[in-house]
Design a protein around this motif. Structure first.
Motif, mmCIF file in Angstrom:
data_model
loop_
_atom_site.group_PDB
_atom_site.id
_atom_site.type_symbol
_atom_site.label_atom_id
_atom_site.label_comp_id
_atom_site.label_asym_id
_atom_site.label_seq_id
_atom_site.Cartn_x
_atom_site.Cartn_y
_atom_site.Cartn_z
ATOM 1 N N ILE A 136 0.607 -1.124 -0.041
ATOM 2 C CA ILE A 136 -0.106 -0.132 0.405
ATOM 3 C C ILE A 136 0.921 1.057 -0.346
ATOM 4 O O ILE A 136 1.987 1.418 1.009
ATOM 5 C CB ILE A 136 -1.267 -0.400 0.967
ATOM 6 C CG1 ILE A 136 -1.650 -1.318 1.433
ATOM 7 C CG2 ILE A 136 -2.115 1.258 1.388
ATOM 8 C CD1 ILE A 136 -2.950 -1.463 0.246
ATOM 9 N N GLU A 137 0.305 2.435 -1.018
ATOM 10 C CA GLU A 137 1.063 3.187 -1.255
ATOM 11 C C GLU A 137 0.300 4.622 -0.541
ATOM 12 O O GLU A 137 -1.248 4.502 -1.239
ATOM 13 C CB GLU A 137 1.843 4.305 -2.422
ATOM 14 C CG GLU A 137 2.456 5.108 -2.645
ATOM 15 C CD GLU A 137 3.420 5.425 -1.788
ATOM 16 O OE1 GLU A 137 4.376 6.827 -1.959
ATOM 17 O OE2 GLU A 137 3.978 4.336 -1.270
ATOM 18 N N VAL A 138 0.314 5.094 0.355
ATOM 19 C CA VAL A 138 -1.102 6.202 1.343
ATOM 20 C C VAL A 138 -0.238 7.515 0.449
ATOM 21 O O VAL A 138 0.459 7.906 0.516
ATOM 22 C CB VAL A 138 -0.249 6.023 2.335
ATOM 23 C CG1 VAL A 138 -1.144 6.862 2.974
ATOM 24 C CG2 VAL A 138 -1.114 4.690 3.315
ATOM 25 N N ILE A 144 1.159 9.974 -7.473
ATOM 26 C CA ILE A 144 2.456 7.871 -7.692
ATOM 27 C C ILE A 144 2.507 8.026 -8.995
ATOM 28 O O ILE A 144 1.659 7.816 -9.897
ATOM 29 C CB ILE A 144 1.126 6.924 -7.752
ATOM 30 C CG1 ILE A 144 0.943 7.330 -5.578
ATOM 31 C CG2 ILE A 144 1.635 5.422 -7.345
ATOM 32 C CD1 ILE A 144 -0.029 6.021 -5.554
ATOM 33 N N THR A 145 4.036 8.371 -9.409
ATOM 34 C CA THR A 145 4.636 8.792 -10.927
ATOM 35 C C THR A 145 4.786 7.515 -11.312
ATOM 36 O O THR A 145 4.998 5.887 -10.521
ATOM 37 C CB THR A 145 5.124 9.762 -10.539
ATOM 38 O OG1 THR A 145 6.553 9.547 -10.120
ATOM 39 C CG2 THR A 145 5.365 11.346 -10.028
ATOM 40 N N ASN A 189 -4.496 -2.364 -7.482
ATOM 41 C CA ASN A 189 -4.022 -2.894 -8.865
ATOM 42 C C ASN A 189 -3.189 -1.618 -9.956
ATOM 43 O O ASN A 189 -3.755 -1.912 -10.309
ATOM 44 C CB ASN A 189 -4.502 -3.703 -8.865
ATOM 45 C CG ASN A 189 -4.048 -4.868 -9.815
ATOM 46 O OD1 ASN A 189 -2.765 -5.019 -9.595
ATOM 47 N ND2 ASN A 189 -4.451 -5.731 -10.493
ATOM 48 N N ILE A 190 -3.136 -1.224 -8.902
ATOM 49 C CA ILE A 190 -2.228 0.423 -9.448
ATOM 50 C C ILE A 190 -0.772 -0.229 -10.785
ATOM 51 O O ILE A 190 -0.179 -1.084 -10.072
ATOM 52 C CB ILE A 190 -1.717 1.542 -8.390
ATOM 53 C CG1 ILE A 190 -0.297 1.256 -7.233
ATOM 54 C CG2 ILE A 190 -3.338 1.921 -8.080
ATOM 55 C CD1 ILE A 190 -0.174 2.820 -7.457
ATOM 56 N N THR A 191 -1.448 0.676 -11.533
ATOM 57 C CA THR A 191 0.520 0.453 -11.980
ATOM 58 C C THR A 191 0.038 1.467 -13.430
ATOM 59 O O THR A 191 -0.472 2.272 -13.531
ATOM 60 C CB THR A 191 -0.074 -0.977 -13.529
ATOM 61 O OG1 THR A 191 0.913 -1.442 -13.953
ATOM 62 C CG2 THR A 191 -1.699 -1.305 -13.748
#
Length: 107
Positions: free
Chosen positions: A49-51, A63-64, A104-106
């Motif tokens: 997890i990225e907060v 979020i790059t 599920n970010i990408t």
């Protein structure tokens, strides 16, 4: 964002995740490649997890591609040193007026 505000956002994210059936595995895992804010497990899947939080803008845009590259390298390192082979995905928890998960970010 200040470290204090970041810690508050991470605490809120942890509470949100636990209330939604996730089990906290680890917080603030550091490697020479970067940091994973929160690692949780649910239904035999690890979630890294990225907060992100902020006001007057959409924090998800912080979020790059470069940030995601660092996260992936850190995940690979975590899995290697912990000898873990279970399925995983990268998610974001956005802390704003409300708290939500982006799964599920990408790129």
């Amino acid at each position: 964002m200040s470290k204090k505000k970041g810690n508050i956002a991470e605490d809120l994210a942890c509470e949100f995740l636990e209330n939604n059936g996730f089990k906290i595995v680890e917080r603030n895992f550091y490697s020479k490649f970067g940091e994973i804010d929160i690692i949780v497990q649910k239904d035999k899947v690890l979630h890294f997890i990225e907060v992100k939080s902020g006001e007057n803008f959409e924090p998800i845009y912080n979020i790059t591609f470069k940030k995601l590259e660092k996260i992936i390298k850190t995940i690979n390192y975590f899995l290697m040193i912990k000898n873990i082979t279970m399925p995983y995905q990268i998610d974001a928890v956005i802390v704003n007026e409300k708290i939500e998960i982006v799964e599920n970010i990408t790129f």
